[in-house]
Design a protein around this motif. Structure first.
Motif, PDB file in Angstrom:
ATOM      1  N   UNK A  74       0.804  -1.218   0.000  1.00  9.53           N
ATOM      2  CA  UNK A  74       0.000   0.000   0.000  1.00  9.53           C
ATOM      3  C   UNK A  74       0.837   1.267   0.000  1.00  9.53           C
ATOM      4  N   UNK A  75       1.916   1.288   0.787  1.00  9.38           N
ATOM      5  CA  UNK A  75       2.713   2.512   0.862  1.00  9.38           C
ATOM      6  C   UNK A  75       3.464   2.763  -0.443  1.00  9.38           C
ATOM      7  N   UNK A  76       3.962   1.711  -1.070  1.00  9.98           N
ATOM      8  CA  UNK A  76       4.626   1.876  -2.364  1.00  9.98           C
ATOM      9  C   UNK A  76       3.650   2.432  -3.396  1.00  9.98           C
ATOM     10  N   UNK A  77       2.429   1.914  -3.401  1.00  5.51           N
ATOM     11  CA  UNK A  77       1.404   2.412  -4.321  1.00  5.51           C
ATOM     12  C   UNK A  77       1.107   3.883  -4.056  1.00  5.51           C
ATOM     13  N   UNK A  78       1.004   4.246  -2.782  1.00  8.48           N
ATOM     14  CA  UNK A  78       0.738   5.637  -2.406  1.00  8.48           C
ATOM     15  C   UNK A  78       1.860   6.556  -2.861  1.00  8.48           C
ATOM     16  N   UNK A  82       1.448   9.580  -5.534  1.00  2.00           N
ATOM     17  CA  UNK A  82       1.655  10.963  -5.096  1.00  2.00           C
ATOM     18  C   UNK A  82       2.695  11.686  -5.944  1.00  2.00           C
ATOM     19  N   UNK A  83       3.731  10.989  -6.357  1.00  2.00           N
ATOM     20  CA  UNK A  83       4.741  11.622  -7.212  1.00  2.00           C
ATOM     21  C   UNK A  83       4.085  12.163  -8.478  1.00  2.00           C
ATOM     22  N   UNK A  84       3.233  11.352  -9.095  1.00  2.00           N
ATOM     23  CA  UNK A  84       2.585  11.772 -10.341  1.00  2.00           C
ATOM     24  C   UNK A  84       1.575  12.890 -10.108  1.00  2.00           C
ATOM     25  N   UNK A  85       0.746  12.758  -9.081  1.00  2.00           N
ATOM     26  CA  UNK A  85      -0.273  13.773  -8.817  1.00  2.00           C
ATOM     27  C   UNK A  85       0.347  15.132  -8.511  1.00  2.00           C
ATOM     28  N   UNK A  86       1.445  15.132  -7.758  1.00  2.00           N
ATOM     29  CA  UNK A  86       2.064  16.399  -7.361  1.00  2.00           C
ATOM     30  C   UNK A  86       2.828  17.060  -8.493  1.00  2.00           C
ATOM     31  N   UNK A  87       3.058  16.347  -9.580  1.00  2.00           N
ATOM     32  CA  UNK A  87       3.586  16.998 -10.780  1.00  2.00           C
ATOM     33  C   UNK A  87       2.540  17.951 -11.347  1.00  2.00           C
ATOM     34  N   UNK A  88       1.279  17.700 -11.018  1.00  2.00           N
ATOM     35  CA  UNK A  88       0.200  18.576 -11.454  1.00  2.00           C
ATOM     36  C   UNK A  88       0.002  19.736 -10.504  1.00  2.00           C
ATOM     37  N   UNK A  89      -0.247  19.432  -9.226  1.00  2.00           N
ATOM     38  CA  UNK A  89      -0.419  20.493  -8.233  1.00  2.00           C
ATOM     39  C   UNK A  89      -0.436  19.882  -6.840  1.00  2.00           C
ATOM     40  N   UNK A  90       0.397  20.414  -5.961  1.00  2.00           N
ATOM     41  CA  UNK A  90       0.487  19.910  -4.592  1.00  2.00           C
ATOM     42  C   UNK A  90      -0.791  20.192  -3.814  1.00  2.00           C
ATOM     43  N   UNK A  91      -1.267  21.438  -3.867  1.00  2.00           N
ATOM     44  CA  UNK A  91      -2.448  21.809  -3.101  1.00  2.00           C
ATOM     45  C   UNK A  91      -3.678  21.022  -3.504  1.00  2.00           C
ATOM     46  N   UNK A  92      -3.858  20.819  -4.808  1.00  2.00           N
ATOM     47  CA  UNK A  92      -5.003  20.043  -5.279  1.00  2.00           C
ATOM     48  C   UNK A  92      -4.876  18.581  -4.870  1.00  2.00           C
ATOM     49  N   UNK A  93      -3.653  18.072  -4.854  1.00  2.00           N
ATOM     50  CA  UNK A  93      -3.438  16.699  -4.383  1.00  2.00           C
ATOM     51  C   UNK A  93      -3.851  16.567  -2.926  1.00  2.00           C
ATOM     52  N   UNK A  99      -6.663  10.991  -0.060  1.00  2.00           N
ATOM     53  CA  UNK A  99      -5.270  11.046  -0.487  1.00  2.00           C
ATOM     54  C   UNK A  99      -4.369  11.695   0.561  1.00  2.00           C
ATOM     55  N   UNK A 100      -4.900  11.924   1.768  1.00  2.00           N
ATOM     56  CA  UNK A 100      -4.126  12.612   2.791  1.00  2.00           C
ATOM     57  C   UNK A 100      -3.226  11.688   3.586  1.00  2.00           C
ATOM     58  N   UNK A 101      -2.431  12.294   4.484  1.00  2.00           N
ATOM     59  CA  UNK A 101      -1.519  11.514   5.318  1.00  2.00           C
ATOM     60  C   UNK A 101      -2.282  10.605   6.273  1.00  2.00           C
ATOM     61  N   UNK A 102      -3.486  11.030   6.661  1.00  2.00           N
ATOM     62  CA  UNK A 102      -4.299  10.175   7.518  1.00  2.00           C
ATOM     63  C   UNK A 102      -4.664   8.877   6.826  1.00  2.00           C
ATOM     64  N   UNK A 103      -4.993   8.970   5.542  1.00  2.00           N
ATOM     65  CA  UNK A 103      -5.308   7.762   4.778  1.00  2.00           C
ATOM     66  C   UNK A 103      -4.087   6.869   4.602  1.00  2.00           C
ATOM     67  N   UNK A 104      -2.915   7.500   4.465  1.00  2.00           N
ATOM     68  CA  UNK A 104      -1.680   6.718   4.376  1.00  2.00           C
ATOM     69  C   UNK A 104      -1.460   5.922   5.652  1.00  2.00           C
ATOM     70  N   UNK A 105      -1.715   6.561   6.796  1.00  2.00           N
ATOM     71  CA  UNK A 105      -1.526   5.886   8.074  1.00  2.00           C
ATOM     72  C   UNK A 105      -2.530   4.746   8.248  1.00  2.00           C
ATOM     73  N   UNK A 246       5.631   5.720   8.657  1.00  2.00           N
ATOM     74  CA  UNK A 246       4.789   5.330   7.530  1.00  2.00           C
ATOM     75  C   UNK A 246       4.402   6.533   6.677  1.00  2.00           C
ATOM     76  N   UNK A 247       4.394   7.730   7.279  1.00  2.00           N
ATOM     77  CA  UNK A 247       3.947   8.918   6.545  1.00  2.00           C
ATOM     78  C   UNK A 247       5.096   9.695   5.911  1.00  2.00           C
ATOM     79  N   UNK A 248       6.303   9.559   6.431  1.00  2.00           N
ATOM     80  CA  UNK A 248       7.415  10.354   5.902  1.00  2.00           C
ATOM     81  C   UNK A 248       7.727  10.039   4.435  1.00  2.00           C
ATOM     82  N   UNK A 249       7.690   8.773   3.990  1.00  2.00           N
ATOM     83  CA  UNK A 249       7.900   8.524   2.555  1.00  2.00           C
ATOM     84  C   UNK A 249       6.835   9.188   1.683  1.00  2.00           C
ATOM     85  N   UNK A 250       5.613   9.311   2.196  1.00  2.00           N
ATOM     86  CA  UNK A 250       4.552   9.967   1.429  1.00  2.00           C
ATOM     87  C   UNK A 250       4.849  11.451   1.247  1.00  2.00           C
ATOM     88  N   UNK A 251       5.349  12.103   2.296  1.00  2.00           N
ATOM     89  CA  UNK A 251       5.721  13.517   2.197  1.00  2.00           C
ATOM     90  C   UNK A 251       6.888  13.676   1.223  1.00  2.00           C
TER      91      UNK A 251
END
Length: 394
Positions: A74-78, A82-93, A99-105, A246-251
């Motif tokens: 799950x974390x690898x998928x996240x 996230x890398x692809x989505x944030x190429x578009x816009x961080x705030x919109x992601x 898609x938040x850090x809470x969901x990652x946790x 678990x959340x630091x790789x997502x950031x």
């Protein structure tokens, strides 16, 4: 070591790339100018997002690591998404449901029962307080245990999506048998005693709301303690810190996405004026802008590999405290350097609203301290390398 992206994630990555290019980029500037306004265009993405989530779940099977075999979960998928989505816009992601850090946790720590109940919710995460943030051992929000529930009181600041989400993971301290533990509790938005007291006006990622929350005797069932419904006094206090890993790789993945967008933009400008970049050139024959670009690309790739390794370790139930801190620290700092350098290389275009370069430079600063400041990440690394406890090395 196989450095190729797992084929099972191809469809998820492709969908994320499409969202970034066709939805996020065209409206990025619009919502940068209208802070706190919810992007209604995201409503059209409901079915796509559901498909992305289902694809991630089927590809990774579950957030829990299996000891029988090595896997990308799950974390690898996240991280890859996230890398692809944030190429578009961080705030919109950050404004996307689920898609938040809470969901990652939740994806990495929740029990099967909690995944079924909370897995479809939009979950924010609340760590930072007015006098505590990166170091979870200084949090003052308290959880008091009762026979059939926990009662939580305190105040949290800088909660991303705090006013839009369905639920919030509140990090709180709880005392049991003379020891203090720091644990994540899931509190639903309509819980009596939970209120939003302030929305921040920010430097970047303006479309994403950032809230201050107040909790006054919020009572939640014991089953809302993320991971397990009991406090295990046999575990050492330091295990609480592992849950942050678990959340630091997502950031780090978010930082990689924004910096990749900046690198791509500069490459486009350079090739339009000078032709394709030539990797076969001798170093002494490179122009300054070429040398700068090659250096940034190499550093970016190093940060990407660190991030993927940290995610892989977590997916396989292996300790990743040092790798997660390294990935978060390097990717966050590097993203700031890359975006600012790209602004300089683009000259006047980089400092005007003719391109998104200046916006990316503003947006990415939050990722330098989201999930822990540079100083805290370096402190965690020092503790790991020197084999020191939090009490021994502060």
């Amino acid at each position: 070591m196989n450095l190729e992206i797992p084929k099972k994630f191809a469809s998820v990555i492709s969908q994320a790339t499409q969202v970034a290019n066709e939805v996020f980029r065209p409206i990025s500037r619009k919502y940068d100018r209208t802070e706190h306004k919810y992007p209604v265009e995201l409503n059209m993405l409901a079915s796509i997002l559901e498909g992305m989530s289902d694809g991630a779940e089927s590809a990774s099977s579950t957030g829990k690591a299996q000891t029988a075999e090595l896997k990308n979960g799950a974390l690898m998928s996240t991280v890859l998404t996230l890398i692809e989505l944030c190429k578009g816009d961080l705030g919109l992601t950050l404004s996307l449901p689920r898609q938040g850090l809470g969901n990652t946790l939740i994806a990495t720590l929740a029990t099967e029962r909690q995944l079924k109940r909370f897995g479809k919710l939009w979950v924010a995460m609340a760590i930072t307080e007015a006098h505590a943030g990166s170091d979870c051992f200084t949090l003052q929000t308290t959880a008091t245990e009762h026979p059939d529930h926990f009662s939580i009181s305190g105040e949290k600041t800088f909660v991303t999506a705090g006013s839009r989400c369905d639920a919030i993971i509140i990090w709180a301290r709880i005392e049991k048998d003379g020891q203090i533990y720091y644990k994540p509790f899931l509190v639903e938005r309509d819980t009596p005693g939970l209120s939003i007291t302030h929305l921040e006006n920010k430097l970047g990622a303006r479309v994403s709301d950032t809230a201050t929350l107040k909790l006054e005797h919020c009572n939640i069932p014991k089953s809302h303690l993320l991971g397990e419904s009991i406090i295990d006094t046999a575990n050492d206090l330091s295990t609480s810190q592992n849950e942050f890993d678990a959340t630091r790789p997502a950031v780090a993945a978010m930082a990689l996405g924004v910096s990749a967008a900046a690198l791509g933009q500069i490459k486009t400008y350079f090739e339009a004026a000078n032709g394709s970049l030539d990797y076969k050139k001798e170093l002494t024959q490179l122009r300054h802008i070429e040398a700068q670009w090659y250096k940034m690309e190499a550093e970016w790739e190093a940060a990407r590999l660190l991030t993927l390794k940290a995610a892989w370790l977590a997916d396989n139930g292996l300790t990743n405290a040092m790798e997660a801190a390294m990935a978060k620290s390097k990717a966050g700092k590097l993203a700031v350097e890359i975006t600012l350098t790209c602004c300089e290389l683009a000259s006047t275009i980089g400092y005007s609203e003719q391109s998104l370069l200046e916006k990316w430079a503003r947006d990415v600063k939050m990722l330098d301290f989201l999930g822990g400041t540079q100083q805290m990440a370096q402190l965690l690394l020092a503790r790991q390398l020197l084999d020191k406890t939090a009490e021994e090395l502060k």
